[in-house]
Every structure is written in structure tokens, then in C-alpha cells.
Design a protein around this motif. Structure first.
Motif, PDB file in Angstrom:
ATOM      1  N   LEU A 314       0.828  -1.214   0.000  1.00 17.56           N
ATOM      2  CA  LEU A 314       0.000   0.000   0.000  1.00 17.56           C
ATOM      3  C   LEU A 314       0.863   1.266   0.000  1.00 17.56           C
ATOM      4  CD1 LEU A 314      -2.989   1.014   0.453  1.00 17.56           C
ATOM      5  CD2 LEU A 314      -2.311   1.274   2.825  1.00 17.56           C
ATOM      6  N   ARG A 315       1.903   1.233   0.834  1.00 16.03           N
ATOM      7  CA  ARG A 315       2.795   2.396   0.898  1.00 16.03           C
ATOM      8  C   ARG A 315       3.496   2.597  -0.442  1.00 16.03           C
ATOM      9  NH1 ARG A 315       3.794   4.424   6.035  1.00 16.03           N
ATOM     10  NH2 ARG A 315       2.859   3.201   7.710  1.00 16.03           N
ATOM     11  N   ARG A 316       3.881   1.485  -1.060  1.00 16.47           N
ATOM     12  CA  ARG A 316       4.540   1.579  -2.377  1.00 16.47           C
ATOM     13  C   ARG A 316       3.555   2.167  -3.393  1.00 16.47           C
ATOM     14  NH1 ARG A 316       8.673   1.358  -4.425  1.00 16.47           N
ATOM     15  NH2 ARG A 316       9.244  -0.620  -5.338  1.00 16.47           N
ATOM     16  N   ALA A 317       2.276   1.705  -3.325  1.00 16.17           N
ATOM     17  CA  ALA A 317       1.269   2.211  -4.266  1.00 16.17           C
ATOM     18  C   ALA A 317       1.071   3.707  -4.090  1.00 16.17           C
ATOM     19  CB  ALA A 317      -0.044   1.474  -4.047  1.00 16.17           C
ATOM     20  N   HIS A 318       1.189   4.173  -2.864  1.00 10.47           N
ATOM     21  CA  HIS A 318       0.946   5.595  -2.599  1.00 10.47           C
ATOM     22  C   HIS A 318       2.208   6.437  -2.681  1.00 10.47           C
ATOM     23  CE1 HIS A 318      -3.307   5.612  -1.941  1.00 10.47           C
ATOM     24  NE2 HIS A 318      -3.202   4.520  -1.185  1.00 10.47           N
ATOM     25  N   GLY A 319       3.267   5.872  -3.226  1.00 13.21           N
ATOM     26  CA  GLY A 319       4.414   6.720  -3.547  1.00 13.21           C
ATOM     27  C   GLY A 319       5.702   6.451  -2.787  1.00 13.21           C
ATOM     28  N   PRO A 396       5.255  -4.037  -5.483  1.00 13.17           N
ATOM     29  CA  PRO A 396       4.011  -3.478  -4.944  1.00 13.17           C
ATOM     30  C   PRO A 396       2.769  -4.282  -5.323  1.00 13.17           C
ATOM     31  CG  PRO A 396       5.193  -1.848  -6.290  1.00 13.17           C
ATOM     32  CD  PRO A 396       6.053  -3.053  -6.210  1.00 13.17           C
TER      33      PRO A 396
END
Lengths: 403, 222
Positions: A314-319, A396
């Protein structure tokens, strides 16, 4: 980000508590081991207060006595000392009891000048400074001129003088212990005649302790206990041949006595080796514990990363970049270490604040604390590096699908 | 805004090679609202992952705002994702140990921004989805619809130009689903956010400007 991580750690109290407890315990163990090492190193660098090179220990024992000091006669001890001094290789000889590096100690204590003090002490004859190279900082060593005074002359260490009187200008001061109970026997009268540089009887690993020498000159008539060690300063390079000649001469001089000769250098090695055993044991146990902690920490963090795979996705998806994830895992560990260190430091600073252990210099304490803090951060971050790398390498899309 | 040309995605293991997507050519203009439909396992989510730069194609090119992203380093792709794309997932993907406000702040943590500004933006996003009164709640204290609204607030907190929604109403009842769809439509119509939404529900797909159908990894109609 720090506050975000703090909130995360706080809301995961249960999971964090286990890690925190492990880190806290590690801090205490590591601190104890490091403090032991630093204090030993600190002691090693301090002046000993005497010179041990080319000094031989000659244990004197009367064959008739059951106890080591039983059956000794003052005139015999004087004769033995004179016999030794006849050797051209002998520079000086003097009695002392106990001798440096000897596994024996004599403690005394009492209230002097209103200050309670405990000190290590030895009885010595008038020639000891020449044998051990004792450094007088004030006054003089005791001598024949003290015979008629009616009080026992005493030479104290600088730390003794400072502790009791607050100064080293104590020559001539009365050092008789105050009578604390009316029914007790009146204490022996003592007078300080000199001050020497701090003296560490047990050698390099001994911490600073108050020390005092009391006069026990066998030539000055009868006394309750005679010193039973003759220390002999010999010419540099003297060896076994001299040792044998000395022994034969002593046995011929007083056939009713037995003698044990050993170079102080040998006793020093043995004493230091004995002193280093607990330190080395502590170090090995500490090291083993740290390895266990590192493996445990690595395992817990690995599991933690696995449990948080979707969060990482999730953190990877959000940048978050892979490097951000890597840093986050390390930062969370660093945060826990900070909390453990804060709690541990709060506890261990009580040692100097409450005066729980004496003889540790503030510098040694501060150095131990700093080394422990750096050591624990290093250990924890090194343990976290692999799980952090695993977390950072997660794809991700795969991480988000992880069940 | 989004261009996929000759995209193919193959998953390989030691023994098996699975073609998840093949020969996908797709263009999505700025402000468009595209629904992606197809049976389970046909490759819809894979397509969304490729558009969202969460995965890389085995073959073909993906362009975002006119730039091919294949040559981008991880740091650049992450920044592009952070600044350009917002994600909404079927299972919400909220972090259970963080309060609603902290969850919504998540994309903003990876930008150079003060804490106060981050809070303000996250609060505005939550106001937008009607959850201003739930800032300090934990996800477990919210209904499914509210959780998905929090996820939308998180997706829009960074004011992205593209919103990628993977079955956003799949776990919600029809009333909550309509509420969530209303929010997504609103973002598209009022803010001009480009939306690509995967859905099984033809009723929700009707709200899009156009629908792409995927079958066995291939695009069957536009």
C-alpha cells in the motif's frame, strides 16, 4: 514521518512491547559488560603507586607455627633481612604484609575526624619505599624516630587523606578511630606521618581504594603480628641462579623457617589473569547474548515484515520508493532502540547519582553509556538490515495481493 | 493522459507461463471515465496495476502524460505514482493501527510537506467524503462504506490527476456502493480527475463514459 512512526509504534503497543523489552534487557546487559571493560581499561591506565619490576616476593614462615604468622620472631626476621642485603645483586629489602599481588587483604575502618572511612592496609618496615619505589607526596615514611612517640605511625594514600580530611596536608594529624561504643576497648592511637601517591595492592585491575601503611619494624621490639613477606629489589636481569643462592642462604641463616620465593612479575601475571577471568566470562556471555538478541530481533522483524506485506504494498502504491520502505523499517527499529535506551539510561544513571558503586570515574561511566548506546543502535540496525531489504524488495502489485 | 501500446504481461514460474494480458492498446484522455469489465481472472486488475505503475509490462509501452515510464528508476516511478495517481481498492487497504486521519495522510508522507499542511490536506479530503467527524476513529470503528470513503479520501488527498479504482463497490451493499460511486463521479465531473475503474457491476459501469471489456487477457471491445 517520525510522528507517523511514533503513532504506529504506539498503536502497536503489544507487538512493540516485546521488542522493547528485549532491547531494554539488551541495553542493561551490554552496559554491564561495557562498563566492566571500560572500568578495567581505565584502572589499567592509572598509576599503580609502586614498581614491581625486579622485585621478588620472599614468603617467610616458621616451621613450628600452625598459622603462617605464628612462631615468627622479630630478631629472626631482622637477621634474614640482613642476610639478604649482603648479596651484591640485592638493591634493597623490606618487610610488608600483605605484599602487592598477594591474594590477601587487610581491611580496617572507623570514624576518623568525624568521617566514616574504610581502607585497605598493610604493615611495613622502614625500608619499603626503596624496594617498591613508593612516591611520597607529603611528609615522610616512618622510621626509628617514631619509636618513642607512643602512637602507631601511619602513611596514608592521597585518596585516604582527601576523603577524611579533604586535603593531602595531613602530616601530624591524629588518625585514631573514634570510640563508637563505651564498652569497646579503646582504639589504638595512630598518627599520620606521610602521604603517598595512591597505592593499588591488587595491581592493574584494582579500582581506587583508600590505603594506609602502618609501621611494623621487626627491629623495634615485640609486636602482636609481624610482617611475613620480605620484598627484595634485585639487579635487573637476576634470575634463577640468584633465587637458588638466596634460598640456600636464608635456610642456612634460620633453619627453623621455610621460604617461598617468587618474582612479583610472575605474581602480577597470575593475579591479572585471575582478575581478567570474570571480565572475559562476562564479555563472552555478553557477546553470546548479543548474538542471540541480534538473531531474535532479525527473526521478529522478518515476521513483522511478512505480516505487514500488504501495508508495504500500500505504501509503495501511494508513492513510497523501495528506499523509503527500507528506511522506514530501520527507523521503526531505531525508534524502539531510542525508547529502550531512554528507559535504560534513566535506570543506569542512578548508579552515579545514588552513589551505588564507588570507584567509577564519571568519564568511564559516560564512555560506557555512549559505547552501549552506539553498540545497541549498531546491533539493532544491523539485525534490521536484512528484513528491511526484504521489505524494500517487495513488488508493490504482489505485496497488495499477499494473503 | 494514459497510453498503452502493444502491452503484454506474462507471469512465469519454473514450469508454467501464464499470459495475463496480451496485445492491449489503450488510450485514456484527461478527464475521461473508463470502466474495465470482464470475468474474474481475465486480467482486469493486472491492467490496472500496469496503468498504476505497480507492475511493469513484459512487452509494449506504458506512457503517462506523454512520457514512457519504462526507463524510469524506482525513485522516479514512485514519485510519479505519488503525484499523479490515486488508488482505491476493493478491500480498502486501510492500516488498522492508524487513525482515519493518519491513514489519509499516508500519500502525503512521501512528499516534502510540513506536518500542518499534511493535516490540513487530509482533513479537507475527509470533509470532501463526508467523514470530518471521524478523523480520530480507527478503521475498525467504521462501516464498510465509511472505510471505502476513507480510502477515497486517501486517494485524493494528494490531488492526483488519475484515480484508479479496483472494484471500489465490490465489498459494499448497493446503497453504500451508490454513495461511493457518487463520490467517484463527483471527482471526475467537478475536478476533472481521470478515472479508470474495474468493476463487475454493469450498473456502475454505465456511469463511466466508456467501457473496455477484457476476456482471457485480451481486449474484446471498446
Amino acid at each position: 514521518m517520525i510522528f507517523h512512526l511514533l503513532r504506529l509504534v504506539w498503536h502497536r503497543k503489544r507487538q512493540s512491547a516485546l521488542l522493547l523489552a528485549e532491547l531494554f534487557a539488551s541495553f542493561l546487559v551490554l552496559f554491564a559488560v561495557v562498563l566492566g571493560g571500560v572500568v578495567a581499561g581505565d584502572n589499567w591506565r592509572r598509576p599503580l603507586g609502586f614498581e614491581w619490576e625486579d622485585v621478588w616476593f620472599v614468603g617467610v614462615r616458621a616451621s613450628s607455627g600452625d598459622r603462617p604468622d605464628e612462631g615468627l620472631a622479630g630478631r629472626d626476621l631482622v637477621a634474614l633481612r640482613e642476610a639478604v642485603r649482603e648479596f651484591p645483586e640485592v638493591r634493597s629489602a623490606a618487610y610488608v604484609d600483605p605484599a602487592p599481588y598477594q591474594h590477601s587483604q587487610w581491611m580496617d575502618g572507623g570514624r576518623i575526624a568525624g568521617r566514616r572511612v574504610m581502607w585497605r592496609m598493610a604493615r611495613a618496615d622502614d625500608g619499603l619505599p626503596a624496594v617498591l619505589g613508593l612516591k611520597l607526596v607529603a611528609g615522610r615514611w616512618f622510621s626509628r624516630e617514631d619509636d618513642p612517640a607512643g602512637t602507631t605511625p601511619m602513611v596514608v594514600s592521597e585518596s585516604f587523606a582527601r576523603h577524611v580530611f579533604g586535603t593531602t596536608d595531613v602530616v601530624g594529624r591524629d588518625a585514631t578511630s573514634e570510640q563508637e561504643r563505651e564498652d569497646a576497648a579503646p582504639p589504638a592511637k595512630r598518627r599520620i606521618v606521610g602521604v603517598i601517591a595512591d597505592f593499588r595492592q591488587d595491581g592493574e585491575l584494582m579500582g581506587p581504594e583508600h590505603y594506609a601503611f602502618q609501621r611494623a619494624e621487626p627491629a623495634s621490639g615485640e609486636m602482636r603480628r609481624l610482617p611475613r613477606v620480605l620484598l627484595v629489589r634485585v639487579a635487573p636481569g637476576s634470575g634463577v641462579a640468584l633465587e637458588e643462592r638466596l634460598l640456600r642462604r636464608l635456610e642456612r641463616e634460620r633453619p627453623g623457617y621455610t621460604f617461598q620465593i617468587e618474582p612479583l612479575a610472575q605474581m602480577r601475571s597470575s593475579r591479572n589473569a585471575t582478575g581478567l577471568i570474570p571480565l572475559a566470562t562476562g564479555g563472552v556471555v555478553g557477546l553470546f547474548l548479543m548474538v542471540m538478541v541480534a538473531l531474535g530481533l532479525s527473526g521478529v522483524l522478518w515476521q513483522n515484515v511478512t505480516q505487514r506485506t500488504r501495508e508495504i504494498g500500500l505504501r509503495r502504491a501511494h508513492g513510497a520508493a523501495a528506499a523509503d520502505v527500507f528506511r522506514q523499517v530501520l527507523a521503526e527499529v531505531a525508534l524502539l532502540v531510542t525508547l529502550a535506551v531512554a528507559a535504560g539510561a534513566l535506570l543506569v544513571v542512578q548508579i552515579p547519582l545514588q552513589d551505588l558503586v564507588t570507584g567509577i570515574r564519571p568519564g568511564a561511566f559516560a564512555a560506557s553509556l555512549a559505547l552501549t548506546v552506539f553498540g545497541l543502535y549498531g546491533l539493532a540496525l544491523a539485525s534490521a538490515a536484512y528484513p528491511a531489504r526484504l521489505a524494500a524488495s517487495l513488488e508493490p502489485a504482489e505485496a497488495l495481493r499477499y494473503e | 493522459m494514459i497510453r498503452l501500446a502493444g502491452v503484454e504481461k506474462v507471469y512465469r514460474t519454473d514450469r508454467i507461463e501464464t499470459v495475463a494480458l496480451s496485445q492491449i492498446d489503450l488510450e485514456v484522455a484527461a478527464g475521461d471515465f473508463v470502466a474495465v469489465m470482464g470475468p474474474s481472472g481475465c486480467g482486469k486488475s493486472t491492467l490496472l496495476n500496469l496503468i498504476g505503475l505497480l507492475d511493469a509490462p513484459t512487452k509494449g509501452t506504458v506512457e503517462l502524460a506523454g512520457k514512457p515510464v519504462a526507463s524510469y528508476r524506482d525513485r522516479d516511478v514512485s514519485r510519479l505514482r505519488n503525484e499523479t495517481i490515486g488508488f482505491v481498492f476493493q478491500t480498502f487497504h486501510l492500516i488498522p493501527d492508524l487513525r482515519v486521519l493518519d491513514n489519509v495522510e499516508l500519500p502525503l508522507l512521501y512528499r516534502k510537506m510540513s506536518g500542518a499542511e499534511r493535516r490540513a490536506r487530509a482533513t479537507r479530503a475527509l470533509e470532501r467524503v463526508g467523514l470530518a467527524s471521524r478523523l480520530q476513529h480507527f478503521p475498525s470503528q467504521l462501516s464498510g462504506g465509511q472505510q471505502q470513503r476513507v480510502a477515497i479520501a486517501r486517494a485524493i488527498a494528494g490531488e492526483p490527476r488519475i484515480l484508479l479504482a479496483d472494484e471500489p463497490t465490490g465489498n459494499l451493499d448497493s446503497q453504500m456502493g451508490d454513495e461511493v460511486m457518487g463520490l467517484i463521479e463527483d471527482l471526475n465531473q467537478k475536478d476533472g480527475v481521470t478515472v479508470v475503474m474495474v468493476t463487475h457491476d454493469p450498473r456502475q459501469a454505465e456511469k463511466a463514459h466508456r467501457t473496455i471489456r477484457i476476456f482471457d487477457g485480451r481486449q474484446v471491445a471498446c
